[in-house]
Design a protein around this motif. Structure first.
Motif, PDB file in Angstrom:
ATOM      1  N   GLN A  30       0.921  -1.234  -0.049  1.00 56.53           N
ATOM      2  CA  GLN A  30       0.520  -0.341  -0.177  1.00 56.53           C
ATOM      3  C   GLN A  30       0.842   1.450  -0.353  1.00 56.53           C
ATOM      4  O   GLN A  30       0.533   1.596  -0.857  1.00 56.53           O
ATOM      5  N   LEU A  31       2.184   0.897   0.328  1.00 55.49           N
ATOM      6  CA  LEU A  31       2.719   2.825   1.031  1.00 55.49           C
ATOM      7  C   LEU A  31       3.834   2.655  -1.068  1.00 55.49           C
ATOM      8  O   LEU A  31       3.204   3.941  -0.679  1.00 55.49           O
ATOM      9  N   LEU A  32       4.303   1.315  -0.976  1.00 59.15           N
ATOM     10  CA  LEU A  32       4.290   1.433  -2.002  1.00 59.15           C
ATOM     11  C   LEU A  32       3.780   2.161  -3.281  1.00 59.15           C
ATOM     12  O   LEU A  32       3.870   3.517  -3.790  1.00 59.15           O
ATOM     13  N   GLY A  33       2.471   2.184  -3.231  1.00 58.24           N
ATOM     14  CA  GLY A  33       1.213   2.559  -4.863  1.00 58.24           C
ATOM     15  C   GLY A  33       1.355   3.246  -4.166  1.00 58.24           C
ATOM     16  O   GLY A  33       1.515   5.013  -5.484  1.00 58.24           O
ATOM     17  N   VAL A  34       1.350   4.064  -2.258  1.00 55.78           N
ATOM     18  CA  VAL A  34       1.364   5.774  -2.337  1.00 55.78           C
ATOM     19  C   VAL A  34       2.665   6.369  -2.975  1.00 55.78           C
ATOM     20  O   VAL A  34       2.421   7.624  -4.259  1.00 55.78           O
TER      21      VAL A  34
END
Length: 152
Positions: free
Chosen positions: A54-58
């Motif tokens: 999720q953090l990588l997506g952001v």
């Protein structure tokens, strides 16, 4: 109750799955959502408690629009929040750390470019001012010069 994190995830997923003709529209949707979350003081909530993916997506989204001058200010705010929230764990994920470093390198590059532009702007201001003074001096000389053929 508005689910900030879920709303951001849905918008980011739309960008990731966008056909090329809808990519810009979906990016603008994410930007608008982030702006609204920031306005509501919900951006921190939306960014909090994310797993690595999720953090990588952001971060990948931020990286993709960071150099767009329309969004640079908001994206640096998002990066600041991410660094504040995840500062203790960024190094635990080489992938997150790599994207974070790429984003920070872009920010540093922008800062360096802005400094260079400020120097050039100062030089241009000096040249414009010197040109203005020269014009005023020439005009003063022209208007105070004696008129030929007129006896004094």
């Amino acid at each position: 109750k508005f689910q900030y994190q879920k709303a951001l995830d849905v918008a980011l997923k739309a960008v990731q799955e966008s056909p090329p003709q809808l990519l810009e529209e979906n990016r603008l949707t994410v930007i608008s959502l982030m702006e609204e979350l920031f306005r509501r003081n919900g951006l921190r909530i939306a960014l909090h408690r994310r797993n690595e993916e999720q953090l990588l997506g952001v971060l990948n989204f931020v990286d993709s629009v960071l150099l767009d001058s329309r969004f640079c200010s908001l994206m640096t705010t998002v990066l600041e929040l991410i660094m504040h929230i995840y500062s203790g764990v960024v190094k635990l994920s080489p992938r997150v750390e790599a994207v974070m470093h790429a984003c920070l390198a872009k920010v540093q590059s922008q800062v360096d470019s802005m400094r260079e532009m400020a120097v050039v702007e100062g030089m241009l201001d000096c040249l414009i001012q010197a040109n203005q003074i020269q014009r005023e001096h020439r005009e003063a000389l022209r208007t105070s010069a004696p008129i030929e053929g007129k006896a004094t």
